[in-house]
Write an enzyme that holds these catalytic residues in place. Structure first.
Site, mmCIF file in Angstrom:
data_model
loop_
_atom_site.group_PDB
_atom_site.id
_atom_site.type_symbol
_atom_site.label_atom_id
_atom_site.label_comp_id
_atom_site.label_asym_id
_atom_site.label_seq_id
_atom_site.Cartn_x
_atom_site.Cartn_y
_atom_site.Cartn_z
ATOM 1 N N GLY A 188 0.819 -1.209 0.000
ATOM 2 C CA GLY A 188 0.000 0.000 0.000
ATOM 3 C C GLY A 188 0.854 1.260 0.000
ATOM 4 O O GLY A 188 2.070 1.218 0.205
ATOM 5 N N SER A 189 0.210 2.371 -0.218
ATOM 6 C CA SER A 189 0.873 3.675 -0.172
ATOM 7 C C SER A 189 1.506 3.883 1.208
ATOM 8 O O SER A 189 0.933 3.502 2.227
ATOM 9 C CB SER A 189 -0.180 4.754 -0.443
ATOM 10 N N SER A 190 2.707 4.451 1.234
ATOM 11 C CA SER A 190 3.458 4.723 2.470
ATOM 12 C C SER A 190 3.843 3.461 3.238
ATOM 13 O O SER A 190 4.129 3.526 4.439
ATOM 14 C CB SER A 190 2.695 5.681 3.401
ATOM 15 N N GLY B 221 6.507 1.858 2.397
ATOM 16 C CA GLY B 221 7.974 1.883 2.375
ATOM 17 C C GLY B 221 8.605 1.216 1.163
ATOM 18 O O GLY B 221 9.800 0.908 1.175
ATOM 19 N N LYS B 222 7.842 1.043 0.073
ATOM 20 C CA LYS B 222 8.370 0.368 -1.115
ATOM 21 C C LYS B 222 9.546 1.121 -1.752
ATOM 22 O O LYS B 222 10.562 0.503 -2.086
ATOM 23 C CB LYS B 222 7.259 0.212 -2.171
ATOM 24 N N SER B 223 9.408 2.416 -1.922
ATOM 25 C CA SER B 223 10.456 3.177 -2.630
ATOM 26 C C SER B 223 11.799 3.105 -1.915
ATOM 27 O O SER B 223 12.843 2.973 -2.557
ATOM 28 C CB SER B 223 10.064 4.658 -2.755
ATOM 29 N N ASP C 212 4.394 4.809 -9.795
ATOM 30 C CA ASP C 212 4.641 6.259 -9.794
ATOM 31 C C ASP C 212 5.244 6.735 -11.119
ATOM 32 O O ASP C 212 4.798 7.735 -11.680
ATOM 33 C CB ASP C 212 5.588 6.648 -8.646
#
Lengths: 177, 177, 177, 177
Positions: A11-13, A15-17, A37
């Site tokens: 999900g968003s936030s 920590g994937k990036s 993104d």
């Protein structure tokens, strides 16, 4: 067989990036990184706030339309073609459709050797990190934290709730064939 | 035959990105935009200041190494595969190798229908815009202004020296089949 | 008397930021640059889409509320204090209130030696550059192009319609005492 | 007496920016946020890689010169003037000089009511987060983690090693008078 692709879903936030940047740092070979993104950035600005493209509601709900789906299908095919042409690729994605989103990738992948990674983060913690980032609509983290994992199968899962990105990346790297 | 791809080539600070955003705005169908900047962003950070990857000298000279070339080849193949899968794509590129760079694309393109566009800008004006951008190494614009066009064939050329991006974009759009 | 401050006023997409970066490059002494963008960035995110703070309508109209005005007054006083403490400062601002906005600055400035610069750009050209930037709400450039100059007095005016930022910056620099 | 300023001090990648954004979110009144990053952004680009300005060595060591110090002094005076003019301000800073850096602020502050906050992060964890950010020179986090706190006095300290930014922000907010 050597891993050709790493697909992170979370999900968003969650920590994937951060994990992607760490993976690119710790893996000895060069891996290219793409994801939802960069795909959205490639779209015309006018599709980034449109029913046909992608729309972000004030409560953090994300909806995508027919044009988005059509472009995404072609983009997915191209990413797989890059892998077939010899590039190692890391994808970070948000499976808004859960198992259905994974099937879309699987249909395109054929016999490409993929490491499927679930990136978990406690919903409340992700919501808290969303506030700290300051550039996301509040509510996205909470609304996506669970739903993106529904029915999805992974080779391994990492959890950023109490574990740093680099530690998660090292765990993933240890599974790369 | 319907144009499937638009490839813009021009030196740093010649105004390619502005033209791309305008093209995405004026073309009635949705076009995805990729280019050398998004490709470099996809590389590991450690390749972005490396002899194997891409290196930027203090005088604005850019040099690329073997890893860069290998990844670029796979990336190019993938972009063409996106087109074959139905996506319309705009590329903005800097042909550091002039005609040689164009041949690299042509080999990958096969029978894809491409509109080749040269983006010119007077070298002194590009150098001046480079100062105004503030985020580029001074010298890139001047060193690339001429060399990227050597031996390259175009369907049309636009010149941003005295013409706004949107006007250039409309000229290009009129040539899209 | 030596110029202590340069205040640039112009509508959105008139080219102020480019001129500021060029001024910082061509002026022999170091000048700090602040402006309405950095001020808005300093505000809490929740004031950046609020009636009390600053709100951007879909047609590009910008409106500011009481909290914004109160914070701006304190910010203005602080900028002038930096100048009195010895810093040379360039401000780029958008006088949404025209002459009234200039008076607000004048009240804070006292005997500080200011070079007032009007940054003009043909409304249609500014609108076209807004499309090329891709990150602004379309309509801001056109709606602000004229109104921000109403009743404002300048020491000199530059026009970016046909003149590059660096050339405008050199003209301004020649007027710095 | 009501707190007029919050000054956060901590090394690179200790999590200051996230705490600042959360503080702006949780504090009921609007607080402006400034810091060493926005100060460096305000400087001419040519001072951002200069002995006179600020220089970043390949190992993450940061050194600042005479011009930087002179501009910083004026900037500090201006920030304090904003507070005296009624703005509530949060500063995030990196006290490269430890106690000496704090004294510089104290001299400018006079009787302004400040909450001094130390932002700690385990050096190894900060180094790991630096990798995940991907946009910082590796080595800054480790080299600054301890030295910035030497001899500095705080009203409270928070530690982001195991505590989320928002939780740290709530702890700080509870101390705001």
């Amino acid at each position: 067989m050597a891993t050709q692709m790493i697909i992170l879903n979370g999900g968003s936030s969650s920590g994937k990036s951060g994990i992607v940047r760490c993976l690119q740092d710790v893996l000895p070979d060069p891996w290219l990184a793409f994801g939802c993104d960069s795909f959205v950035d490639a779209m015309p600005a006018k599709l980034r706030a449109s029913d046909e493209g992608i729309a972000f509601a004030a409560d953090g709900e994300v909806s995508v339309g027919a044009e988005f789906r059509a472009l995404e299908l072609a983009w997915t095919a191209g990413i797989v073609a890059m892998v077939r042409a010899g590039a190692r690729i890391i994808i970070d994605d948000v499976f808004l459709g859960g198992a259905e989103s994974q099937r879309r990738w699987q249909k395109a992948l054929g016999d490409v050797s993929v490491l499927w990674v679930g990136v978990r983060c406690d919903s409340a913690v992700a919501a808290v990190r969303e506030v700290a980032r300051g550039d996301r609509i509040q509510g996205m983290a909470a609304s996506q934290a669970e739903v993106v994992h529904q029915g999805v199968s992974y080779d391994l899962e990492v959890d950023t709730t109490h574990t740093e990105s680099l530690v998660c990346a090292r765990t993933i790297a240890a599974h790369v064939g």
